[in-house]
Design a protein around this motif. Structure first.
Motif, PDB file in Angstrom:
ATOM      1  N   VAL A  64      44.257  24.664  42.235  1.00 36.86           N
ATOM      2  CA  VAL A  64      44.529  25.330  40.966  1.00 36.86           C
ATOM      3  C   VAL A  64      43.738  26.631  40.913  1.00 36.86           C
ATOM      4  N   VAL A  65      44.403  27.696  40.457  1.00 33.93           N
ATOM      5  CA  VAL A  65      43.709  28.960  40.218  1.00 33.93           C
ATOM      6  C   VAL A  65      44.337  29.595  38.980  1.00 33.93           C
ATOM      7  N   SER A  66      43.493  30.056  38.080  1.00 38.43           N
ATOM      8  CA  SER A  66      43.999  30.700  36.870  1.00 38.43           C
ATOM      9  C   SER A  66      44.339  32.154  37.166  1.00 38.43           C
ATOM     10  N   ILE A  67      45.135  32.757  36.291  1.00 35.10           N
ATOM     11  CA  ILE A  67      45.512  34.152  36.497  1.00 35.10           C
ATOM     12  C   ILE A  67      44.288  35.055  36.401  1.00 35.10           C
ATOM     13  N   GLY A  68      43.368  34.734  35.513  1.00 28.28           N
ATOM     14  CA  GLY A  68      42.154  35.536  35.368  1.00 28.28           C
ATOM     15  C   GLY A  68      41.290  35.491  36.611  1.00 28.28           C
ATOM     16  N   LYS A  69      41.116  34.297  37.176  1.00 24.74           N
ATOM     17  CA  LYS A  69      40.312  34.156  38.390  1.00 24.74           C
ATOM     18  C   LYS A  69      40.973  34.869  39.563  1.00 24.74           C
ATOM     19  N   GLY A  70      42.306  34.793  39.654  1.00 20.96           N
ATOM     20  CA  GLY A  70      43.017  35.499  40.716  1.00 20.96           C
ATOM     21  C   GLY A  70      42.862  37.006  40.599  1.00 20.96           C
ATOM     22  N   ILE A  71      42.906  37.511  39.358  1.00 24.56           N
ATOM     23  CA  ILE A  71      42.727  38.948  39.151  1.00 24.56           C
ATOM     24  C   ILE A  71      41.317  39.371  39.515  1.00 24.56           C
ATOM     25  N   VAL A  72      40.320  38.572  39.141  1.00 25.17           N
ATOM     26  CA  VAL A  72      38.933  38.893  39.476  1.00 25.17           C
ATOM     27  C   VAL A  72      38.733  38.930  40.989  1.00 25.17           C
ATOM     28  N   ILE A  73      39.265  37.947  41.685  1.00 25.91           N
ATOM     29  CA  ILE A  73      39.149  37.919  43.148  1.00 25.91           C
ATOM     30  C   ILE A  73      39.825  39.144  43.753  1.00 25.91           C
ATOM     31  N   GLY A  74      41.024  39.466  43.285  1.00 28.76           N
ATOM     32  CA  GLY A  74      41.758  40.613  43.811  1.00 28.76           C
ATOM     33  C   GLY A  74      41.053  41.931  43.560  1.00 28.76           C
ATOM     34  N   VAL A  75      40.523  42.108  42.355  1.00 31.46           N
ATOM     35  CA  VAL A  75      39.850  43.364  42.024  1.00 31.46           C
ATOM     36  C   VAL A  75      38.565  43.523  42.837  1.00 31.46           C
ATOM     37  N   LEU A  76      37.803  42.456  42.987  1.00 28.51           N
ATOM     38  CA  LEU A  76      36.555  42.558  43.745  1.00 28.51           C
ATOM     39  C   LEU A  76      36.804  42.838  45.227  1.00 28.51           C
ATOM     40  N   ILE A  77      37.836  42.220  45.793  1.00 23.08           N
ATOM     41  CA  ILE A  77      38.165  42.509  47.185  1.00 23.08           C
ATOM     42  C   ILE A  77      38.653  43.951  47.313  1.00 23.08           C
ATOM     43  N   SER A  78      39.440  44.411  46.356  1.00 23.51           N
ATOM     44  CA  SER A  78      39.898  45.803  46.376  1.00 23.51           C
ATOM     45  C   SER A  78      38.734  46.771  46.314  1.00 23.51           C
ATOM     46  N   LEU A  79      37.735  46.455  45.496  1.00 25.07           N
ATOM     47  CA  LEU A  79      36.553  47.315  45.418  1.00 25.07           C
ATOM     48  C   LEU A  79      35.793  47.354  46.741  1.00 25.07           C
ATOM     49  N   LEU A  80      35.651  46.194  47.370  1.00 30.80           N
ATOM     50  CA  LEU A  80      34.972  46.156  48.667  1.00 30.80           C
ATOM     51  C   LEU A  80      35.722  46.971  49.710  1.00 30.80           C
ATOM     52  N   VAL A  81      37.020  46.750  49.804  1.00 30.82           N
ATOM     53  CA  VAL A  81      37.821  47.460  50.802  1.00 30.82           C
ATOM     54  C   VAL A  81      37.840  48.956  50.500  1.00 30.82           C
ATOM     55  N   GLY A  82      38.014  49.316  49.250  1.00 32.30           N
ATOM     56  CA  GLY A  82      38.029  50.730  48.876  1.00 32.30           C
ATOM     57  C   GLY A  82      36.716  51.423  49.172  1.00 32.30           C
ATOM     58  N   THR A  83      35.616  50.746  48.899  1.00 32.92           N
ATOM     59  CA  THR A  83      34.303  51.310  49.201  1.00 32.92           C
ATOM     60  C   THR A  83      34.113  51.475  50.709  1.00 32.92           C
ATOM     61  N   GLY A  84      34.524  50.474  51.475  1.00 36.75           N
ATOM     62  CA  GLY A  84      34.398  50.556  52.934  1.00 36.75           C
ATOM     63  C   GLY A  84      35.223  51.683  53.529  1.00 36.75           C
ATOM     64  N   ILE A  85      36.462  51.829  53.082  1.00 38.51           N
ATOM     65  CA  ILE A  85      37.315  52.899  53.590  1.00 38.51           C
ATOM     66  C   ILE A  85      36.798  54.253  53.108  1.00 38.51           C
ATOM     67  N   GLY A  86      36.259  54.299  51.891  1.00 40.56           N
ATOM     68  CA  GLY A  86      35.663  55.535  51.387  1.00 40.56           C
ATOM     69  C   GLY A  86      34.478  55.976  52.222  1.00 40.56           C
ATOM     70  N   ILE A  87      33.655  55.023  52.631  1.00 45.51           N
ATOM     71  CA  ILE A  87      32.507  55.338  53.499  1.00 45.51           C
ATOM     72  C   ILE A  87      32.995  55.840  54.858  1.00 45.51           C
TER      73      ILE A  87
END
Length: 93
Positions: A64-87
């Motif tokens: 089970v995963v809620s929509i809020g938890k899925g959004i949080v996971i997606g946003v945090l991974i996006s931030l990590l990937v975006g920061t890495g590619i930005g570097i």
């Protein structure tokens, strides 16, 4: 733990495609091919969001995963990937 693991996979994938694009393609391909390679690197790097949410749902949270938890996971991974590619882009530039 899931966010760090799959975020790291996304960063590594982004670095590899970015490096491949710079070494092989920047002078040998035309603008439209470079654009396709750029979008491919974005898609491949961020595709780990799907796998992270699936892993969290199946292995961590008992199916089970809620929509809020899925959004949080997606946003945090996006931030990590975006920061890495930005570097990587900062180092290149």
């Amino acid at each position: 733990n899931t966010i760090v693991k799959y975020g790291t996979y996304g960063i590594i994938t982004g670095f590899l495609v970015f490096t491949f694009h710079l070494i092989i393609g920047i002078d040998n391909f035309d603008y439209s091919t470079n654009e396709i390679l750029g979008y491919l690197s974005i898609f491949l790097s961020l595709s780990f969001i799907y796998f992270a949410i699936k892993h969290y749902r199946d292995n961590v949270n008992n199916g089970v995963v809620s929509i809020g938890k899925g959004i949080v996971i997606g946003v945090l991974i996006s931030l990590l990937v975006g920061t890495g590619i930005g570097i990587a882009d900062f180092i290149y530039t």
